[in-house]
Motif scaffolding. Structure first.
Motif, mmCIF file in Angstrom:
data_model
loop_
_atom_site.group_PDB
_atom_site.id
_atom_site.type_symbol
_atom_site.label_atom_id
_atom_site.label_comp_id
_atom_site.label_asym_id
_atom_site.label_seq_id
_atom_site.Cartn_x
_atom_site.Cartn_y
_atom_site.Cartn_z
ATOM 1 N N GLY A 119 103.094 66.501 -108.133
ATOM 2 C CA GLY A 119 103.856 66.615 -106.898
ATOM 3 C C GLY A 119 103.152 67.497 -105.880
ATOM 4 N N GLN A 120 102.512 68.569 -106.344
ATOM 5 C CA GLN A 120 101.760 69.437 -105.445
ATOM 6 C C GLN A 120 100.534 68.725 -104.887
ATOM 7 O OE1 GLN A 120 100.793 72.870 -107.780
ATOM 8 N NE2 GLN A 120 102.940 73.383 -108.219
ATOM 9 N N ILE A 121 99.911 67.909 -105.718
ATOM 10 C CA ILE A 121 98.727 67.163 -105.300
ATOM 11 C C ILE A 121 99.052 66.241 -104.127
ATOM 12 C CG2 ILE A 121 97.264 65.216 -106.011
ATOM 13 C CD1 ILE A 121 96.122 67.762 -106.980
ATOM 14 N N GLU A 122 100.197 65.602 -104.207
ATOM 15 C CA GLU A 122 100.575 64.666 -103.139
ATOM 16 C C GLU A 122 100.739 65.368 -101.798
ATOM 17 O OE1 GLU A 122 104.038 62.642 -104.846
ATOM 18 O OE2 GLU A 122 102.788 60.848 -104.969
ATOM 19 N N ALA A 123 101.009 66.675 -101.843
ATOM 20 C CA ALA A 123 101.199 67.441 -100.613
ATOM 21 C C ALA A 123 99.896 67.987 -100.036
ATOM 22 C CB ALA A 123 102.171 68.601 -100.870
ATOM 23 N N LEU A 124 98.782 67.868 -100.787
ATOM 24 C CA LEU A 124 97.500 68.377 -100.292
ATOM 25 C C LEU A 124 97.027 67.573 -99.081
ATOM 26 C CD1 LEU A 124 95.433 68.970 -103.566
ATOM 27 C CD2 LEU A 124 96.416 70.703 -102.060
ATOM 28 N N ALA A 143 84.781 62.370 -108.858
ATOM 29 C CA ALA A 143 86.079 62.389 -108.180
ATOM 30 C C ALA A 143 85.923 62.829 -106.731
ATOM 31 C CB ALA A 143 87.044 63.304 -108.928
ATOM 32 N N MET A 144 85.057 63.800 -106.493
ATOM 33 C CA MET A 144 84.787 64.230 -105.118
ATOM 34 C C MET A 144 84.177 63.092 -104.313
ATOM 35 S SD MET A 144 83.259 68.061 -105.776
ATOM 36 C CE MET A 144 82.847 68.298 -104.058
ATOM 37 N N ARG A 145 83.238 62.406 -104.913
ATOM 38 C CA ARG A 145 82.578 61.285 -104.225
ATOM 39 C C ARG A 145 83.575 60.212 -103.838
ATOM 40 N NH1 ARG A 145 78.198 57.324 -107.212
ATOM 41 N NH2 ARG A 145 76.959 56.717 -105.400
ATOM 42 N N ALA A 146 84.556 59.972 -104.707
ATOM 43 C CA ALA A 146 85.574 58.955 -104.435
ATOM 44 C C ALA A 146 86.653 59.449 -103.485
ATOM 45 C CB ALA A 146 86.208 58.503 -105.746
ATOM 46 N N GLY A 147 86.682 60.749 -103.206
ATOM 47 C CA GLY A 147 87.704 61.303 -102.320
ATOM 48 C C GLY A 147 89.082 61.332 -102.941
ATOM 49 N N VAL A 148 89.150 61.383 -104.275
ATOM 50 C CA VAL A 148 90.424 61.334 -104.982
ATOM 51 C C VAL A 148 90.827 62.743 -105.402
ATOM 52 C CG1 VAL A 148 89.283 60.859 -107.191
ATOM 53 C CG2 VAL A 148 91.662 60.238 -106.889
ATOM 54 N N PRO A 149 92.099 63.118 -105.290
ATOM 55 C CA PRO A 149 92.539 64.447 -105.731
ATOM 56 C C PRO A 149 92.410 64.608 -107.235
ATOM 57 C CG PRO A 149 94.430 63.115 -105.062
ATOM 58 C CD PRO A 149 93.210 62.356 -104.676
ATOM 59 N N GLN A 150 92.283 65.872 -107.680
ATOM 60 C CA GLN A 150 91.989 66.160 -109.079
ATOM 61 C C GLN A 150 92.993 67.157 -109.651
ATOM 62 O OE1 GLN A 150 87.734 67.069 -109.694
ATOM 63 N NE2 GLN A 150 87.396 66.581 -107.525
ATOM 64 N N ILE A 151 93.359 66.946 -110.904
ATOM 65 C CA ILE A 151 94.085 67.934 -111.706
ATOM 66 C C ILE A 151 93.145 68.306 -112.844
ATOM 67 C CG2 ILE A 151 96.083 68.418 -113.167
ATOM 68 C CD1 ILE A 151 97.657 66.364 -111.552
ATOM 69 N N VAL A 152 92.725 69.555 -112.858
ATOM 70 C CA VAL A 152 91.702 69.995 -113.797
ATOM 71 C C VAL A 152 92.336 70.846 -114.894
ATOM 72 C CG1 VAL A 152 89.466 71.121 -114.048
ATOM 73 C CG2 VAL A 152 90.075 70.027 -111.877
ATOM 74 N N VAL A 153 92.006 70.504 -116.140
ATOM 75 C CA VAL A 153 92.461 71.270 -117.311
ATOM 76 C C VAL A 153 91.210 71.827 -117.980
ATOM 77 C CG1 VAL A 153 93.872 71.247 -119.396
ATOM 78 C CG2 VAL A 153 94.347 69.605 -117.557
ATOM 79 N N PRO A 154 90.725 73.001 -117.552
ATOM 80 C CA PRO A 154 89.438 73.509 -118.033
ATOM 81 C C PRO A 154 89.560 74.207 -119.378
ATOM 82 C CG PRO A 154 90.343 75.024 -116.426
ATOM 83 C CD PRO A 154 91.323 73.880 -116.527
ATOM 84 N N TYR A 155 88.628 73.912 -120.271
ATOM 85 C CA TYR A 155 88.656 74.494 -121.612
ATOM 86 C C TYR A 155 87.551 75.528 -121.829
ATOM 87 C CZ TYR A 155 92.319 71.454 -123.448
ATOM 88 O OH TYR A 155 93.531 70.848 -123.680
ATOM 89 N N ARG A 162 94.488 65.603 -96.701
ATOM 90 C CA ARG A 162 93.437 64.649 -97.019
ATOM 91 C C ARG A 162 92.075 65.102 -96.510
ATOM 92 N NH1 ARG A 162 94.803 59.484 -98.441
ATOM 93 N NH2 ARG A 162 92.866 58.749 -97.488
ATOM 94 N N LYS A 163 92.060 65.858 -95.409
ATOM 95 C CA LYS A 163 90.787 66.164 -94.755
ATOM 96 C C LYS A 163 89.776 66.865 -95.669
ATOM 97 C CE LYS A 163 88.812 67.800 -90.418
ATOM 98 N NZ LYS A 163 87.620 68.391 -91.041
ATOM 99 N N ALA A 211 84.556 66.502 -98.189
ATOM 100 C CA ALA A 211 83.731 66.666 -99.398
ATOM 101 C C ALA A 211 83.084 65.340 -99.787
ATOM 102 C CB ALA A 211 84.582 67.202 -100.541
ATOM 103 N N ALA A 212 83.836 64.258 -99.707
ATOM 104 C CA ALA A 212 83.300 62.943 -100.073
ATOM 105 C C ALA A 212 82.137 62.558 -99.168
ATOM 106 C CB ALA A 212 84.400 61.891 -100.003
ATOM 107 N N ARG A 213 82.296 62.771 -97.863
ATOM 108 C CA ARG A 213 81.204 62.438 -96.939
ATOM 109 C C ARG A 213 79.964 63.274 -97.234
ATOM 110 N NH1 ARG A 213 85.382 61.793 -93.041
ATOM 111 N NH2 ARG A 213 85.231 64.009 -92.511
ATOM 112 N N ALA A 214 80.174 64.548 -97.527
ATOM 113 C CA ALA A 214 79.045 65.450 -97.762
ATOM 114 C C ALA A 214 78.267 65.061 -99.015
ATOM 115 C CB ALA A 214 79.539 66.892 -97.867
#
Length: 459
Positions: free
Chosen positions: A373-378, A326-338, A380-381, A386-389
């Protein structure tokens, strides 16, 4: 000498004498050309899910091209995948129960420790057949560590996520401590004196960037942080149904269950989200699991590198592989860690400003919609940076070169045969005959009183 209990010692082959001379002779580090000429055996020892195997497949492909022989030790359900890449494979346990990882103690006692025992046995057989062995071990897989200690073989530990870095040793519960000591006693190793396992590898390699792993990446136990291990091939073509959905409705919301996340409930959650928001949804479940859910394109697998390029957000369990993709694609994430490393990775995603976390106890359709909704407000930079790195790094090449640099060729300097000590050790279910230079399991078990777990250094 250990007691003989119902096992027959296997006669070591003549090549074991090479192992004996190797262990008793001075060490000489060979050039890559010499390594290719004499060929070493690299044993990849891992345990767990697909994400615990794939990085070693990528490393193995690279090292095989450089002339090394590769053998995999892993769960039996990975055999088809490993052999599809033309690697030798030895099963050390059955397929992992996806639910067992929810309780780490139960998983370790019921599944992991028996697999560690089988790992020690199989590496013993390989040591009797091949004279130049390097164990490359997934951190936390004590089978490779204990085999290295018992047979006096060098090993390298590979950390797949920052949470695997354990300064001062990996702490363990009382239950695991007891079971581990039972195992070590059975194979003739000294008992742990404290509730931790110290990994004294020849080298440590971390398959994540130092900036993602900080502060753990700054510890000596992190070794070399080389970046995330991505396949060099371009992303695969999307399945026709997914491509059609993208063409008709644009970017997708991807729900991917991964390990230790209840797949069935996750499909239902994806369906509720689609019904409430009207957004196009793709839901990926556990291997072999596909359910029909209204409004959702459900599948057991779609290549993440391909799919995430067309995602507007990825909802996942925080496994390091899906987090990295997901980082490589530059896409925002919602994580549900178990469990395991997932909470640790979720924390990193939050701190970097590239996603948000939902605790499993709070997981509901309403909560996902709120966090979306919170994700959409994050901004982009942070995602773009992160994606470039992560795209710049060539982790597989760098890690392979590190492994090769530490792979030894001990030149036979003519150690006389009468200097070899023939030691046969027998334990229930595990047997091998090792001929090793001036070293026996009994001698190896004599560790200083002030050290709770010493893996003897290879000099």
């Amino acid at each position: 000498m250990l007691q003989e209990e119902g096992s027959v010692a296997m006669k070591a082959r003549s090549s074991t004498q090479s192992l004996a001379k190797k262990c008793s002779s001075p060490t000489h580090f060979a050039s890559p050309a010499a390594i290719r000429e004499h060929q070493s055996l690299i044993v990849f020892s891992t345990l767990g899910t697909f994400g615990d195997v794939l990085p070693f497949i990528l490393l193995g492909r690279h090292l095989r091209q450089r002339g090394h022989r590769i053998v995999f030790l892993a769960n039996s359900n990975h055999e088809k995948f490993v052999r599809s890449h033309n690697f030798e494979f030895i099963a050390i346990c059955d397929a992992e129960d996806p639910s067992s990882g929810v309780d780490p103690d139960t998983f370790m006692v019921r599944e992991a420790i028996p697999a560690f025992r089988r790992t020690v046995e199989e590496i013993g057989v390989l040591a009797a057949e091949f004279s130049n062995i390097m164990i490359v071990n997934r951190a936390g897989n004590w089978g490779g560590i204990f085999a290295s200690e018992l047979y006096q073989l060098p090993h390298i530990s590979v950390m797949l996520q920052p949470g695997a870095v354990s300064p001062g040793g990996q702490p363990i519960s009382r239950r695991i401590f007891s079971a581990t000591n039972d195992f070590r006693r059975a194979i003739g190793l000294p008992l742990l004196r404290k509730r931790r396992v110290v990994d004294r590898a020849r080298a440590f390699i971390s398959l994540f960037p130092d900036w993602f792993g900080f502060p753990e990446s700054g510890l000596a136990e992190a070794g070399s942080c080389v970046g995330f291990p991505f396949a060099p091939e371009p992303p695969a073509t999307l399945p026709p149904a997914v491509q059609a959905l993208v063409s008709e409705r644009g970017r997708l919301v991807v729900f991917t269950a991964g390990t230790n996340m209840p797949g069935t409930n996750f499909f239902e959650l994806a369906g509720q989200f689609s019904a409430r928001t009207g957004l196009p949804v793709v839901a990926l479940g556990h291997e072999g699991e596909t359910r029909k859910v209204a409004g959702v394109l459900a599948s057991s697998f779609v290549d993440h590198a391909s799919l995430f390029r067309f995602a507007r957000v990825v909802v996942h369990n925080g496994g390091i592989g899906v987090t990295a993709q997901a980082m490589r694609a530059g896409v925002p994430q919602i994580v549900v860690p178990y469990v395991w490393d997932q909470p640790h990775n979720a924390k990193r995603v939050e701190e970097l400003g590239i996603g948000r976390t939902i605790l499993p106890a709070d997981l509901s359709c309403e909560r996902v919609i709120e966090v979306y909704g919170q994700i959409e407000a994050l901004k982009r930079k942070p995602r773009e940076d992160a994606a470039r790195a992560v795209r710049r790094a060539d982790a597989i090449t760098e890690a392979s070169e590190l492994i090769e640099r530490h792979t030894e060729l001990r030149i036979d300097l003519g150690t006389p045969d009468d200097a070899l000590l023939d030691v046969t050790w027998r334990t229930p279910g595990i047997s091998a005959q090792c001929i090793i230079g001036h070293t026996s399991p009994t001698v190896a078990a004599q560790v200083p009183d002030d050290d709770d777990h010493t893996v003897p250094a290879i000099s």
